[in-house]
Scaffold this active site. Sequence first.
Site, PDB file in Angstrom:
ATOM      1  N   HIS A  60       0.852  -1.198   0.000  1.00 42.25           N
ATOM      2  CA  HIS A  60       0.000   0.000   0.000  1.00 42.25           C
ATOM      3  C   HIS A  60       0.882   1.241   0.000  1.00 42.25           C
ATOM      4  O   HIS A  60       1.313   1.719   1.049  1.00 42.25           O
ATOM      5  CB  HIS A  60      -0.913  -0.015   1.231  1.00 42.25           C
ATOM      6  CG  HIS A  60      -1.992   1.006   1.204  1.00 42.25           C
ATOM      7  ND1 HIS A  60      -3.098   0.928   2.018  1.00 42.25           N
ATOM      8  CD2 HIS A  60      -2.158   2.152   0.475  1.00 42.25           C
ATOM      9  CE1 HIS A  60      -3.895   1.961   1.791  1.00 42.25           C
ATOM     10  NE2 HIS A  60      -3.331   2.726   0.866  1.00 42.25           N
ATOM     11  N   ARG A  64       2.887   8.712  -6.421  1.00 38.84           N
ATOM     12  CA  ARG A  64       2.490  10.042  -6.907  1.00 38.84           C
ATOM     13  C   ARG A  64       2.873  10.332  -8.359  1.00 38.84           C
ATOM     14  O   ARG A  64       2.814  11.484  -8.790  1.00 38.84           O
ATOM     15  CB  ARG A  64       3.088  11.133  -6.015  1.00 38.84           C
ATOM     16  CG  ARG A  64       2.786  11.017  -4.528  1.00 38.84           C
ATOM     17  CD  ARG A  64       1.318  11.100  -4.244  1.00 38.84           C
ATOM     18  NE  ARG A  64       1.045  11.451  -2.844  1.00 38.84           N
ATOM     19  CZ  ARG A  64      -0.145  11.380  -2.283  1.00 38.84           C
ATOM     20  NH1 ARG A  64      -1.178  10.956  -2.987  1.00 38.84           N
ATOM     21  NH2 ARG A  64      -0.333  11.726  -1.017  1.00 38.84           N
ATOM     22  N   ASP A 305       0.836   2.698   3.592  1.00 37.32           N
ATOM     23  CA  ASP A 305       0.046   3.797   3.033  1.00 37.32           C
ATOM     24  C   ASP A 305       0.947   5.020   2.851  1.00 37.32           C
ATOM     25  O   ASP A 305       0.570   6.157   3.175  1.00 37.32           O
ATOM     26  CB  ASP A 305      -1.169   4.130   3.895  1.00 37.32           C
ATOM     27  CG  ASP A 305      -2.140   5.087   3.198  1.00 37.32           C
ATOM     28  OD1 ASP A 305      -2.027   5.240   1.967  1.00 37.32           O
ATOM     29  OD2 ASP A 305      -2.988   5.680   3.880  1.00 37.32           O
ATOM     30  N   HIS A 309       3.354  14.342   0.802  1.00 36.66           N
ATOM     31  CA  HIS A 309       2.983  15.631   0.223  1.00 36.66           C
ATOM     32  C   HIS A 309       4.183  16.564   0.323  1.00 36.66           C
ATOM     33  O   HIS A 309       5.068  16.373   1.169  1.00 36.66           O
ATOM     34  CB  HIS A 309       1.794  16.237   0.959  1.00 36.66           C
ATOM     35  CG  HIS A 309       0.540  15.439   0.841  1.00 36.66           C
ATOM     36  ND1 HIS A 309      -0.306  15.542  -0.237  1.00 36.66           N
ATOM     37  CD2 HIS A 309      -0.006  14.502   1.655  1.00 36.66           C
ATOM     38  CE1 HIS A 309      -1.327  14.708  -0.078  1.00 36.66           C
ATOM     39  NE2 HIS A 309      -1.170  14.069   1.058  1.00 36.66           N
TER      40      HIS A 309
END
Length: 444
Positions: A60, A64, A305, A309
């Site tokens: 997972h 991006r 996960d 960012h």
Amino acid sequence: MFDTLIRGGTLANADGLSRGDIGIAAGKIAAIIAPGEAAEASTVVHASGSFVLPGLVDAHAHLRDPGLTHKEDFSSGTHAAALGGVTTVLDMPTDEPWTATAEQLADKMALAGNRIHVDVGLQAVLSRDLSLIPHLLDLAPVSFELFTADVPDTFLFATLDAVAEALKTFAGADTLIGISPGDQSILTGSSERDRSGSIAAFLGSRPPLAEANGIARALVAAASTEAKIHVRQINSELGVETWSRLRGIADASVETTPQNLFFTADYYETQGANLKASPPLRSPHDVDALRAALGAGLIDIVGTDHAPHAPAEKAATYTAFADIPGGMPGLQTLLPTMLRLVDEGLIALPDLVRMCSRNPAERFGLGRRKGRIAAGYDADLLILDPRRSSIIANADQVSRAGYTPFDGWTVKGRLTNVFLRGREIVLDGRLVGPAQGKIVTRER
């Protein structure tokens, strides 16, 4: 004559520890031989006093790429993976554009060429246009991802009927459908009742009830359609209880993440944006229940996960806590955080291998080549020195996120060598050699 011989290590597989030397040829494990048995090799690596693990498989992660490369890209994300001992990354389809068609999946495969430092398996997303599925199946993605809340309408399967109809489309197909458990009706209703934008409002919009209902819906839909599913990260006591009671009715597996095993919602007050993700962090009671489930063997897979960012995005000011971009980096810290659980005695080293290597490889269609130290498998190998310690530090993170929520943690054990298909790609914390990862597809 082997290309490489790893001597003197203790081999850690999901079924236990053993002693043996590993002979590698043509990128594969050619043989496991008795310790010290005579053998010739072009290169000998000494691992005395260390553990040798199969490379980790993170089921997972969000790399991006394409479209969101200011957050991460194939190169930076797989660099982080390599330094963390993750030799296979299973990449989620929520980029820009979302990977929803065969053309988009093929383009993404081509885009990764010569840019990935570890192997990467790609996942496709289910859209409401179910006619796209057959052509996607031809490209053998490692999974299809189905979302039940908190996504654009094109990809939203908000009802039991919608979930079941989507799963019916896979009749006779040998694949896996990942389902993120949520409940759009609760998300919508809660948002209408509490418009404060507070942390409490965010927690209330995605409560354990939503997770539990999402798990139950996924399992009964899978049971009725005979689909093979994987329930994405769970982290609440109610979710664990629902999973425990219903998991036997379907061909299903479940995952959680390291952050859900260590942090509670109280940490939002100090780490705020850096820990904001979905599902939200829970109460100490929920964390205890999740840890108990992990220790009891009820959790099949631990993935990260990994969802980075850009630092400026996390640092910006937002009207509501829910508006903060959700996600955090994790690929580089999967191994050390799991080793922390080993040191605590919650799990043993073979359990780490089971949840972070063998199970994800088998479940996502890579089980004949990844996840084990055995003859015929890819020589994706880690050498871990238990006599040394490691410190997780923001300064050492190579993800474009530029931080880790585990900054400052000390972990017993140091990863000294990482091999990908027999070639050393990391030595003492440094990437060595050019990018040599490959796109891997689901075994047929």
